[in-house]
Design an enzyme around this catalytic site. Structure first.
Site, PDB file in Angstrom:
ATOM      1  N   SER A 122     -11.803   2.098 -50.778  1.00 48.58           N
ATOM      2  CA  SER A 122     -11.146   1.141 -49.891  1.00 48.58           C
ATOM      3  C   SER A 122     -10.305   1.901 -48.872  1.00 48.58           C
ATOM      4  CB  SER A 122     -10.242   0.252 -50.732  1.00 48.58           C
ATOM      5  OG  SER A 122      -9.264  -0.368 -49.923  1.00 48.58           O
ATOM      6  N   SER A 123     -10.086   1.276 -47.720  1.00 50.64           N
ATOM      7  CA  SER A 123      -9.273   1.945 -46.693  1.00 50.64           C
ATOM      8  C   SER A 123      -7.804   2.054 -47.100  1.00 50.64           C
ATOM      9  CB  SER A 123      -9.390   1.197 -45.366  1.00 50.64           C
ATOM     10  OG  SER A 123      -8.908  -0.120 -45.500  1.00 50.64           O
ATOM     11  N   CYS A 124      -7.402   1.395 -48.197  1.00 49.21           N
ATOM     12  CA  CYS A 124      -5.994   1.501 -48.609  1.00 49.21           C
ATOM     13  C   CYS A 124      -5.698   2.825 -49.305  1.00 49.21           C
ATOM     14  CB  CYS A 124      -5.567   0.320 -49.464  1.00 49.21           C
ATOM     15  SG  CYS A 124      -6.268   0.324 -51.090  1.00 49.21           S
ATOM     16  N   TYR A 151      -3.882   0.190 -56.715  1.00 55.76           N
ATOM     17  CA  TYR A 151      -5.317   0.180 -56.375  1.00 55.76           C
ATOM     18  C   TYR A 151      -5.694   1.472 -55.654  1.00 55.76           C
ATOM     19  CZ  TYR A 151      -9.678  -1.740 -54.440  1.00 55.76           C
ATOM     20  OH  TYR A 151     -10.990  -1.968 -54.115  1.00 55.76           O
ATOM     21  N   LYS A 155      -8.473   4.331 -56.669  1.00 53.42           N
ATOM     22  CA  LYS A 155      -9.624   4.643 -55.804  1.00 53.42           C
ATOM     23  C   LYS A 155      -9.623   6.112 -55.369  1.00 53.42           C
ATOM     24  CE  LYS A 155     -11.914   0.857 -55.901  1.00 53.42           C
ATOM     25  NZ  LYS A 155     -13.286   0.843 -56.441  1.00 53.42           N
ATOM     26  N   HIS A 194      -8.171 -12.084 -50.411  1.00 51.70           N
ATOM     27  CA  HIS A 194      -7.811 -11.387 -49.172  1.00 51.70           C
ATOM     28  C   HIS A 194      -7.651 -12.418 -48.048  1.00 51.70           C
ATOM     29  CE1 HIS A 194      -9.718  -8.046 -51.430  1.00 51.70           C
ATOM     30  NE2 HIS A 194      -8.744  -7.346 -50.870  1.00 51.70           N
TER      31      HIS A 194
HETATM   32  O1  GFB Z   1      -6.163  -9.402 -46.892  1.00 52.38           O
HETATM   33  P1  GFB Z   1      -4.869  -8.818 -47.296  1.00 52.38           P
HETATM   34  O2  GFB Z   1      -4.284  -9.304 -48.569  1.00 52.38           O
HETATM   35  O3  GFB Z   1      -5.096  -7.255 -47.307  1.00 52.38           O
HETATM   36  O4  GFB Z   1      -3.760  -9.108 -46.161  1.00 52.38           O
HETATM   37  P2  GFB Z   1      -4.299  -5.920 -46.962  1.00 52.38           P
HETATM   38  C1  GFB Z   1      -3.960  -8.694 -44.829  1.00 52.38           C
HETATM   39  C2  GFB Z   1      -2.840  -9.253 -43.973  1.00 52.38           C
HETATM   40  O5  GFB Z   1      -3.035 -10.659 -43.832  1.00 52.38           O
HETATM   41  C3  GFB Z   1      -1.415  -9.061 -44.519  1.00 52.38           C
HETATM   42  C4  GFB Z   1      -1.820 -11.337 -44.095  1.00 52.38           C
HETATM   43  O6  GFB Z   1      -0.550  -8.756 -43.466  1.00 52.38           O
HETATM   44  C5  GFB Z   1      -1.094 -10.430 -45.095  1.00 52.38           C
HETATM   45  O7  GFB Z   1       0.290 -10.715 -45.135  1.00 52.38           O
HETATM   46  N1  GFB Z   1      -2.112 -12.695 -44.565  1.00 52.38           N
HETATM   47  C6  GFB Z   1      -1.851 -13.821 -43.879  1.00 52.38           C
HETATM   48  C7  GFB Z   1      -2.632 -13.044 -45.748  1.00 52.38           C
HETATM   49  N2  GFB Z   1      -2.158 -14.908 -44.601  1.00 52.38           N
HETATM   50  C8  GFB Z   1      -2.656 -14.447 -45.773  1.00 52.38           C
HETATM   51  C9  GFB Z   1      -3.159 -15.098 -46.929  1.00 52.38           C
HETATM   52  O8  GFB Z   1      -3.175 -16.314 -47.042  1.00 52.38           O
HETATM   53  N3  GFB Z   1      -3.631 -14.292 -47.940  1.00 52.38           N
HETATM   54  C10 GFB Z   1      -3.602 -12.926 -47.844  1.00 52.38           C
HETATM   55  N4  GFB Z   1      -4.103 -12.202 -48.858  1.00 52.38           N
HETATM   56  N5  GFB Z   1      -3.095 -12.283 -46.762  1.00 52.38           N
HETATM   57  C11 GFB Z   1      -5.406  -5.190 -49.143  1.00 52.38           C
HETATM   58  C12 GFB Z   1      -4.998  -4.422 -50.366  1.00 52.38           C
HETATM   59  O9  GFB Z   1      -4.367  -5.112 -48.282  1.00 52.38           O
HETATM   60  O10 GFB Z   1      -6.521  -4.602 -48.497  1.00 52.38           O
HETATM   61  C13 GFB Z   1      -6.156  -4.206 -51.240  1.00 52.38           C
HETATM   62  O11 GFB Z   1      -3.934  -5.099 -51.001  1.00 52.38           O
HETATM   63  C14 GFB Z   1      -7.382  -3.711 -50.499  1.00 52.38           C
HETATM   64  O12 GFB Z   1      -5.788  -3.303 -52.230  1.00 52.38           O
HETATM   65  C15 GFB Z   1      -7.652  -4.507 -49.251  1.00 52.38           C
HETATM   66  O13 GFB Z   1      -7.225  -2.356 -50.175  1.00 52.38           O
HETATM   67  C16 GFB Z   1      -8.794  -3.952 -48.436  1.00 52.38           C
HETATM   68  O14 GFB Z   1      -5.047  -5.244 -45.867  1.00 52.38           O
HETATM   69  O15 GFB Z   1      -2.846  -6.116 -46.707  1.00 52.38           O
END
Ligand code: GFB
Length: 327
Positions: A122-124, A151, A155, A194
């Site tokens: 993952s890119s994280c 995570y 990874k 996500h």
């Molecule tokens: O998709 P997400 O959880 O992934 O959140 P990350 C991306 C952005 O979208 C963050 C915002 O800035 C969130 O605050 N966001 C807005 C939301 N509304 C929502 C919502 O309803 N749900 C969610 N989930 N986000 C993940 C990592 O990070 O990226 C994982 O936690 C993994 O480990 C994945 O690497 C690819 O990009 O922040």
């Protein structure tokens, strides 16, 4: 294999997957199911094992299954995954489950003489403050983003495990690092998903209920890159056939958008007319995450699905599967 550089990585290595027995782990998940769909277009044999047959966190079970089924190629798509909230809520699952799954599958593949293994990360894995776009060599150059370090650590260990088996045993084990993904088979859980799945579902339900406002988490200012999972699956087939090297390879579009822009695009695709409001009590996560995809581009692969088109197909898939998703 140690000391490879970009030039040696860009060479064309060919591995013929036709006639090979390929084990796709995590075949019920979004990534694994896309890899199965993509590989079904090749003349290879795909083998899978459901959760009730095989718990990938149990070393003896995994080794017995691999010894009995003898795959020649393995794609490690199985993982405990989730969005920013799930990462913070289930740190043990994201660290322990992922470490166990990758260690068991990679070691079992080594023991049974698997010819080629592709590990998906993952890119994280990259530091929170990594220069953007993030190149492969940004790995381990700074502190991780705290919202997903469990995570990310798991990874990173998977990448290192593949490199270790290459160095010590000459195994052709490679790694790919996809950016944020969306597509058929996504997890639409209201809080653990996500952002693409969360917003698609929330905005669709807002349309159904004729709501005038919907909350988007965070400030809307973070920037993210979104790749359709079928593009990732195509890159996996490409890398299996044409890449052998110690470095992991980024897979993305190389383009990012703000979360506010992304939410607006989802709003248009769903056709909901209300107002998006930003819940700043929720975390933003890293300010920007976009991959440098020049290494993969130099090998001859690029993502094919424009975001708008991908989102339209994603919504169609959601509507076709809504009964199952709501269960
Ligand atoms: O998709 P997400 O959880 O992934 O959140 P990350 C991306 C952005 O979208 C963050 C915002 O800035 C969130 O605050 N966001 C807005 C939301 N509304 C929502 C919502 O309803 N749900 C969610 N989930 N986000 C993940 C990592 O990070 O990226 C994982 O936690 C993994 O480990 C994945 O690497 C690819 O990009 O922040």
């Amino acid at each position: 294999m140690a000391g490879e550089n970009v030039l040696s990585i860009a060479r064309s290595v060919t591995y013929d997957i036709s006639g090979k027995r390929i084990w796709v782990t995590g075949h019920r998940g979004m990534v694994g199911s896309a890899v199965v769909r993509r590989l079904s277009r090749e003349s290879c044999e795909i083998v899978t094992a459901g959760r009730t047959t095989l718990d990938l966190r149990r070393q003896a079970e995994v080794e017995a299954w691999v010894a009995a089924n003898r795959p020649q190629v393995v794609v490690v798509a199985a993982a405990k995954v989730g969005g920013i909230h799930a990462n913070a809520t289930y740190p043990v699952d994201f660290l322990y489950d992922n470490l166990a799954i990758e260690a068991n599958v990679i070691h079992a593949a080594f023991k049974s003489g698997v010819e080629k293994l592709l590990f998906l990360g993952s890119s994280c894995i990259y530091p929170r403050e990594a220069p953007q776009p993030m190149a492969e060599d940004a790995l381990l150059s700074g502190p991780l983003e705290p919202t997903n370090e469990w995570y990310a650590v798991a990874k990173i260990a998977g990448i290192k495990l593949c490199q270790a088996y290459r160095r010590q045993h000459g195994c052709d084990f490679i790694s790919a690092m996809p950016t944020n993904l969306y597509g058929p088979g996504d997890n639409f859980h209201p809080t653990d998903s996500h952002v693409p799945a969360a917003l698609l579902r929330r905005l669709h339900e807002a349309k159904e209920a004729a709501l005038s406002e919907v909350a988007v988490w965070g400030s809307g200012q973070p920037r993210r890159e979104f790749l359709h999972v079928d593009d990732l699956a195509d890159a996996c087939a490409f890398l299996l056939k044409s890449y052998s090297g110690e470095s992991h390879v980024n897979v993305g579009t190389g383009e990012d958008v703000t979360i506010a822009d992304f939410a607006e695009r989802v709003r248009r695709v769903v056709g909901w007319e209300g107002r998006l409001v930003y819940d700043t009590a929720r975390p933003d996560g890293p300010p920007r995450k976009v991959l440098d995809v020049s290494r993969l581009a130099a090998m001859g692969w690029r993502a094919a699905t424009p975001l708008e088109e991908g989102l339209r197909g994603y919504y169609r898939w959601f509507l076709d599967n809504i009964d199952h998703i709501r269960q």
